[in-house]
Write an enzyme that holds these catalytic residues in place. Structure first.
Site, PDB file in Angstrom:
ATOM      1  N   LYS A 109     -26.210 -12.398  39.690  1.00 14.93           N
ATOM      2  CA  LYS A 109     -27.339 -12.193  39.856  1.00 14.93           C
ATOM      3  C   LYS A 109     -27.579 -10.812  40.554  1.00 14.93           C
ATOM      4  O   LYS A 109     -28.263 -10.032  40.305  1.00 14.93           O
ATOM      5  CB  LYS A 109     -28.438 -13.135  40.496  1.00 14.93           C
ATOM      6  CG  LYS A 109     -29.645 -12.779  40.886  1.00 14.93           C
ATOM      7  CD  LYS A 109     -30.324 -13.756  41.557  1.00 14.93           C
ATOM      8  CE  LYS A 109     -30.061 -14.257  43.131  1.00 14.93           C
ATOM      9  NZ  LYS A 109     -30.699 -13.173  43.819  1.00 14.93           N
ATOM     10  N   ASN A 110     -27.050 -10.767  41.986  1.00 19.20           N
ATOM     11  CA  ASN A 110     -27.304  -9.564  42.829  1.00 19.20           C
ATOM     12  C   ASN A 110     -26.612  -8.350  42.403  1.00 19.20           C
ATOM     13  O   ASN A 110     -26.733  -7.457  42.879  1.00 19.20           O
ATOM     14  CB  ASN A 110     -26.860 -10.001  44.104  1.00 19.20           C
ATOM     15  CG  ASN A 110     -27.769 -11.012  44.641  1.00 19.20           C
ATOM     16  OD1 ASN A 110     -28.858 -11.242  44.051  1.00 19.20           O
ATOM     17  ND2 ASN A 110     -27.261 -11.713  45.769  1.00 19.20           N
ATOM     18  N   CYS A 144     -40.121 -13.598  52.539  1.00 21.12           N
ATOM     19  CA  CYS A 144     -39.957 -14.774  51.901  1.00 21.12           C
ATOM     20  C   CYS A 144     -39.628 -15.803  52.855  1.00 21.12           C
ATOM     21  O   CYS A 144     -39.302 -15.687  54.048  1.00 21.12           O
ATOM     22  CB  CYS A 144     -38.930 -14.650  50.844  1.00 21.12           C
ATOM     23  SG  CYS A 144     -37.241 -14.332  51.537  1.00 21.12           S
ATOM     24  N   ARG A 202     -38.222  -9.208  55.869  1.00 16.96           N
ATOM     25  CA  ARG A 202     -37.639  -8.660  54.717  1.00 16.96           C
ATOM     26  C   ARG A 202     -38.129  -7.224  54.773  1.00 16.96           C
ATOM     27  O   ARG A 202     -38.841  -6.949  53.627  1.00 16.96           O
ATOM     28  CB  ARG A 202     -37.536  -9.274  53.532  1.00 16.96           C
ATOM     29  CG  ARG A 202     -36.940 -10.587  53.551  1.00 16.96           C
ATOM     30  CD  ARG A 202     -35.907 -11.504  52.667  1.00 16.96           C
ATOM     31  NE  ARG A 202     -34.994 -10.536  52.237  1.00 16.96           N
ATOM     32  CZ  ARG A 202     -34.402 -11.034  50.894  1.00 16.96           C
ATOM     33  NH1 ARG A 202     -34.958 -12.104  50.365  1.00 16.96           N
ATOM     34  NH2 ARG A 202     -33.633 -10.335  50.201  1.00 16.96           N
ATOM     35  N   LEU A 227     -35.977   0.847  55.674  1.00 17.48           N
ATOM     36  CA  LEU A 227     -34.853   1.743  55.282  1.00 17.48           C
ATOM     37  C   LEU A 227     -34.742   2.259  53.887  1.00 17.48           C
ATOM     38  O   LEU A 227     -34.210   3.428  53.928  1.00 17.48           O
ATOM     39  CB  LEU A 227     -33.499   0.773  55.633  1.00 17.48           C
ATOM     40  CG  LEU A 227     -33.548   0.380  57.148  1.00 17.48           C
ATOM     41  CD1 LEU A 227     -32.014  -0.600  57.122  1.00 17.48           C
ATOM     42  CD2 LEU A 227     -33.437   1.296  57.937  1.00 17.48           C
ATOM     43  N   ASP A 248     -25.285 -15.839  52.249  1.00 15.34           N
ATOM     44  CA  ASP A 248     -25.868 -16.614  51.035  1.00 15.34           C
ATOM     45  C   ASP A 248     -24.930 -17.817  50.867  1.00 15.34           C
ATOM     46  O   ASP A 248     -25.151 -18.509  50.025  1.00 15.34           O
ATOM     47  CB  ASP A 248     -25.638 -15.878  49.886  1.00 15.34           C
ATOM     48  CG  ASP A 248     -26.555 -14.708  49.966  1.00 15.34           C
ATOM     49  OD1 ASP A 248     -26.650 -13.676  49.092  1.00 15.34           O
ATOM     50  OD2 ASP A 248     -27.747 -14.506  50.889  1.00 15.34           O
ATOM     51  N   ILE A 279     -28.066 -12.171  60.022  1.00 11.39           N
ATOM     52  CA  ILE A 279     -28.639 -11.339  58.819  1.00 11.39           C
ATOM     53  C   ILE A 279     -30.180 -11.733  58.707  1.00 11.39           C
ATOM     54  O   ILE A 279     -30.922 -10.630  58.798  1.00 11.39           O
ATOM     55  CB  ILE A 279     -28.125 -11.277  57.356  1.00 11.39           C
ATOM     56  CG1 ILE A 279     -26.463 -11.161  57.625  1.00 11.39           C
ATOM     57  CG2 ILE A 279     -28.709 -10.425  56.449  1.00 11.39           C
ATOM     58  CD1 ILE A 279     -26.183  -9.856  57.673  1.00 11.39           C
ATOM     59  N   ARG A 332     -33.626 -19.767  40.310  1.00 12.33           N
ATOM     60  CA  ARG A 332     -33.534 -18.451  40.494  1.00 12.33           C
ATOM     61  C   ARG A 332     -32.223 -17.876  40.432  1.00 12.33           C
ATOM     62  O   ARG A 332     -31.875 -16.595  40.151  1.00 12.33           O
ATOM     63  CB  ARG A 332     -34.346 -17.799  41.918  1.00 12.33           C
ATOM     64  CG  ARG A 332     -35.879 -18.224  41.932  1.00 12.33           C
ATOM     65  CD  ARG A 332     -36.250 -17.332  43.059  1.00 12.33           C
ATOM     66  NE  ARG A 332     -35.716 -16.094  43.374  1.00 12.33           N
ATOM     67  CZ  ARG A 332     -35.177 -15.743  44.429  1.00 12.33           C
ATOM     68  NH1 ARG A 332     -35.457 -16.454  45.674  1.00 12.33           N
ATOM     69  NH2 ARG A 332     -34.675 -14.551  44.675  1.00 12.33           N
TER      70      ARG A 332
HETATM   71  C1  EPZ Z   1     -29.475  -8.528  49.371  1.00 19.08           C
HETATM   72  O1  EPZ Z   1     -30.900  -8.830  49.927  1.00 19.08           O
HETATM   73  C2  EPZ Z   1     -29.296  -9.910  48.502  1.00 19.08           C
HETATM   74  N1  EPZ Z   1     -30.358  -9.966  47.469  1.00 19.08           N
HETATM   75  C3  EPZ Z   1     -29.387 -11.021  49.206  1.00 19.08           C
HETATM   76  O2  EPZ Z   1     -29.385 -12.399  48.586  1.00 19.08           O
HETATM   77  C4  EPZ Z   1     -28.598 -11.085  50.450  1.00 19.08           C
HETATM   78  O3  EPZ Z   1     -28.665 -12.108  51.240  1.00 19.08           O
HETATM   79  C5  EPZ Z   1     -28.729 -10.057  51.311  1.00 19.08           C
HETATM   80  O4  EPZ Z   1     -28.533  -8.797  50.545  1.00 19.08           O
HETATM   81  C6  EPZ Z   1     -27.653  -9.714  52.169  1.00 19.08           C
HETATM   82  O5  EPZ Z   1     -26.410  -9.767  51.735  1.00 19.08           O
HETATM   83  C7  EPZ Z   1     -30.021  -8.980  46.240  1.00 19.08           C
HETATM   84  O6  EPZ Z   1     -28.958  -8.219  46.094  1.00 19.08           O
HETATM   85  C8  EPZ Z   1     -30.864  -9.239  45.048  1.00 19.08           C
HETATM   86  P1  EPZ Z   1     -30.614  -6.337  53.196  1.00 19.08           P
HETATM   87  P2  EPZ Z   1     -31.446  -7.527  50.517  1.00 19.08           P
HETATM   88  O7  EPZ Z   1     -31.294  -5.152  52.613  1.00 19.08           O
HETATM   89  O8  EPZ Z   1     -31.027  -6.135  49.789  1.00 19.08           O
HETATM   90  C9  EPZ Z   1     -33.148  -6.124  57.101  1.00 19.08           C
HETATM   91  C10 EPZ Z   1     -29.610 -14.351  47.496  1.00 19.08           C
HETATM   92  O9  EPZ Z   1     -29.669 -15.568  47.881  1.00 19.08           O
HETATM   93  N2  EPZ Z   1     -33.797  -4.757  56.384  1.00 19.08           N
HETATM   94  O10 EPZ Z   1     -29.100  -6.075  53.282  1.00 19.08           O
HETATM   95  O11 EPZ Z   1     -32.932  -7.706  50.547  1.00 19.08           O
HETATM   96  C11 EPZ Z   1     -33.631  -7.208  56.415  1.00 19.08           C
HETATM   97  O12 EPZ Z   1     -34.625  -7.843  56.797  1.00 19.08           O
HETATM   98  C12 EPZ Z   1     -30.411 -13.307  48.311  1.00 19.08           C
HETATM   99  O13 EPZ Z   1     -29.160 -14.004  46.425  1.00 19.08           O
HETATM  100  C13 EPZ Z   1     -34.515  -4.022  57.085  1.00 19.08           C
HETATM  101  O14 EPZ Z   1     -34.909  -4.565  58.291  1.00 19.08           O
HETATM  102  O15 EPZ Z   1     -30.680  -7.544  51.843  1.00 19.08           O
HETATM  103  C14 EPZ Z   1     -32.686  -8.365  56.475  1.00 19.08           C
HETATM  104  O16 EPZ Z   1     -32.853  -9.240  57.923  1.00 19.08           O
HETATM  105  C15 EPZ Z   1     -30.858 -13.719  49.397  1.00 19.08           C
HETATM  106  N3  EPZ Z   1     -35.206  -2.811  56.385  1.00 19.08           N
HETATM  107  C16 EPZ Z   1     -31.361  -7.317  56.813  1.00 19.08           C
HETATM  108  O17 EPZ Z   1     -31.777  -6.177  56.892  1.00 19.08           O
HETATM  109  C17 EPZ Z   1     -34.789  -2.743  55.195  1.00 19.08           C
HETATM  110  O18 EPZ Z   1     -35.463  -1.587  54.909  1.00 19.08           O
HETATM  111  C18 EPZ Z   1     -30.509  -7.394  55.419  1.00 19.08           C
HETATM  112  O19 EPZ Z   1     -31.277  -7.270  54.259  1.00 19.08           O
HETATM  113  C19 EPZ Z   1     -33.874  -3.243  54.474  1.00 19.08           C
HETATM  114  C20 EPZ Z   1     -33.335  -4.504  55.242  1.00 19.08           C
END
Ligand code: EPZ
Length: 423
Positions: free
Chosen positions: A22-23, A116, A121, A125, A305, A327, A397
C-alpha cells in the site's frame, strides 16, 4: 456495520503469497501525473486506500481503473489541480498529489489532511521542502495553495526523516531546473521503490535508501509499466500471527531484507525463521521469550507499523518488555482493547510496559486504526474462545480481505454484516 468473528487457538499452517505494498503504491500512483500518457502499475493491492487514490485521480481528470491487480492510468486529460476536500479527508496520502501536480502544472490546491487516531501528523516539512524549490505557499484556514512558475533545484535539509515529505519533495524535484539534494531523507523501501519508478519514467535520481538523495532535474519523462514491491508490513503481521498461534507458515513473494529488524526481534524471542530467496518460513517452537526493549524509529530500525502487532507477541512472552513509540504521539490505542483480552500492559506517555501472560482470551473489541485493528486480529487468533472485532473498515485500508488471508492458513474468521435494526 461489518465485524470480524474469530475462533482462536488454531495454529496457522500453510503457504501464502504477500500482496503488493500500500505504502509504495500510493506515492507511485500519484507520481504518474508527472507525465502525460498511459501507465500500467502492477501488483497494486485491492485496498480501500487505493480505491480512494483512484477516485482522486479520476476527480482531477485522469482515466484510472484497477483490474486484476494492475492499475491502468491515463493522465493525458487532467483538467484540475484542485483535490476535492472530501476525498482529502478520507485519506492522508492524498497529500502525495501536491508535489507532482505542482511540478507538472505549476500550481495545486489541497487541504490540511488533519490528524488521525495515531497522532497530529503535520505536513510542515512537506511545505518547507516545496518552498525550498521556489514554490509560494498560501495557507488560509484549511486550504493550501502552492504555486511555482518554475521549480528550481536546491539543497534541502529535512529536520526529521519524514517518509511523506521525502516522497513529495522527490516527486517535485524530478522536473525542477538544476539539481536537488535531500539531506536526512527517509530511507524506507517504499522510497527506493518510488525512485526506481521515477527513474523508469526517465528521471535521474540516486541515493534513495540512504539519508542523502540526489536528483538531476529533467525536461521530459515517458510513461511506463512498473511492478510494486511486496507489502513488508502485511508480511510482518503474518509472521507475528504465526508465532503467537504456535504455527508453521511459508510466505512467498516477500523481500526478506525489508524485514531485518523484525526478523532479528523474532529470533531473539525464540521464533524460528528461515529465508530462501523471496520466501520466509516461520515456525513457532513454544512460548515467546521476552525482550529487553523495542524502540520504534525510522527505517531500518523497528517499524512503528508493526509496534501494535509485536505488542501482542510480547504480551504472551515469559517476562517483561518495554516498548517505546518514538514516531507517533498516540499509537497505543490498542492497549485498552488488548487488556480486555487479558493482556497485562501499563502505559506511561510513549512507553508501554508489557508483562507476558500465559494466555489471551476472546472478547469484544474495537479497531481504532489500521495497525491496531491488525493487532486485534492477531490477538484473536492466539486467544482462547471467540473474539469479535468492530470498526474493521480501518483494517480494510491496509489488508486485502484479512479474513481470507488467515483462513487460507487454517484460521476460522468470519466477516459478519450487522443489520442496522439488530444494533
Ligand atoms: C508513512 O506515513 C506511512 N504511510 C505510515 O504508515 C508510517 O507509519 C509512517 O510513514 C512512518 O513509517 C504511508 O506511507 C502512506 P512521516 P507519513 O511523514 O509519511 C511527523 C500505515 O499504517 N511529521 O514519516 O505520514 C509526523 O507527525 C501508515 O500504513 C511532521 O512533524 O509519516 C510523525 O510524527 C500509518 N511534519 C512523524 O513525523 C511533517 O511534515 C513521521 O511521519 C511530516 C511528518
Amino acid at each position: 456495520m461489518e465485524k470480524l468473528v474469530i475462533e482462536g487457538g488454531i495454529p496457522l499452517t500453510g503457504t501464502i503469497r504477500i500482496h503488493g505494498s500500500k505504502n509504495a503504491a500510493l506515492p507511485i500512483l500519484a507520481a504518474c501525473i508527472l507525465v502525460d500518457g498511459k501507465h500500467t502499475v502492477d501488483n497494486v493491492p485491492d485496498l480501500l486506500d487505493i480505491k480512494v487514490m483512484i477516485e482522486i485521480l479520476n476527480a482531477i481528470g485522469c482515466k484510472a481503473n484497477h483490474q486484476d491487480g494492475s492499475v491502468i492510468l491515463d493522465t493525458s486529460s487532467i483538467y484540475s489541480h484542485h483535490i476535492p476536500e472530501d476525498l482529502m479527508k478520507q485519506m492522508r496520502s492524498s497529500i502525495f498529489m501536491m508535489g507532482p501536480l505542482l511540478a507538472r502544472f505549476g500550481q495545486v490546491q489541497v487541504y490540511q489532511p488533519g490528524g488521525c487516531a495515531i497522532g497530529e501528523r503535520k505536513i510542515d516539512l512537506h511545505l518547507k521542502g516545496l518552498k525550498s524549490l521556489g514554490a509560494t505557499i498560501e495557507e488560509t484556514n484549511n486550504t493550501i495553495i502552492c504555486r511555482a512558475k518554475k521549480l528550481i533545484g536546491g539543497n534541502i535539509h529535512l529536520d526529521f526523516p519524514s517518509v511523506g515529505a521525502t516522497e513529495n519533495i522527490l516527486m517535485a524535484a524530478v522536473l525542477a531546473e538544476g539539481e536537488t539534494t535531500i539531506h536526512q531523507a527517509a530511507k524506507e523501501p517504499e522510497i527506493v521503490d518510488l525512485q526506481n519508478f521515477l527513474n523508469a519514467l526517465g528521471a535521474k535520481i540516486t541515493g534513495a535508501g540512504t539519508d542523502t538523495i540526489h536528483i538531476v532535474g529533467v525536461k521530459q519523462l515517458t510513461p511506463c509499466q512498473y511492478r510494486i514491491i511486496p507489502d513488508r508490513i502485511v508480511a510482518g503481521t503474518l509472521m507475528i500471527a504465526t508465532a503467537v498461534t504456535g504455527g508453521n507458515v511459508e510466505l512467498t513473494s516477500t523481500c526478506p531484507q525489508h524485514l531485518e529488524s523484525l526478523i532479528h526481534v523474532l529470533k531473539k524471542a525464540d521464533v524460528q525463521i528461515t529465508l530462501k530467496n523471496d520466501i520466509i518460513n516461520i515456525t513457532s517452537i513454544g512460548r515467546p521469550k521476552s525482550l529487553d526493549r523495542i524502540v520504534t524509529s525510522p527505517y531500518p530500525a523497528f517499524p512503528t507499523d508493526l509496534q501494535s502487532q509485536i505488542m501482542v507477541l510480547l504480551s504472551l512472552s515469559d517476562g517483561i518488555t518495554t516498548i517505546k513509540e518514538k514516531i507517533f504521539e498516540q499509537r497505543f490505542k490498542h492497549v485498552d482493547e488488548l487488556k480486555k483480552m487479558g493482556a497485562d500492559i501499563q502505559v506511561n506517555n510513549n512507553i508501554a510496559y508489557v508483562r507476558g501472560v500465559p494466555r489471551l482470551y476472546g472478547a469484544s473489541v474495537k479497531a481504532t486504526d489500521l495497525r491496531a485493528g491488525a493487532a486485534l486480529v492477531v490477538a484473536g487468533l492466539a486467544g482462547k474462545g471467540t473474539t469479535i472485532i468492530e470498526h474493521i473498515h480501518h483494517i480494510d485500508r491496509g489488508y486485502v480481505n484479512i479474513e481470507s488471508i488467515f483462513n487460507q492458513l487454517g484460521a476460522n474468521i468470519t466477516r459478519c454484516v450487522e443489520s442496522p435494526v439488530s444494533r
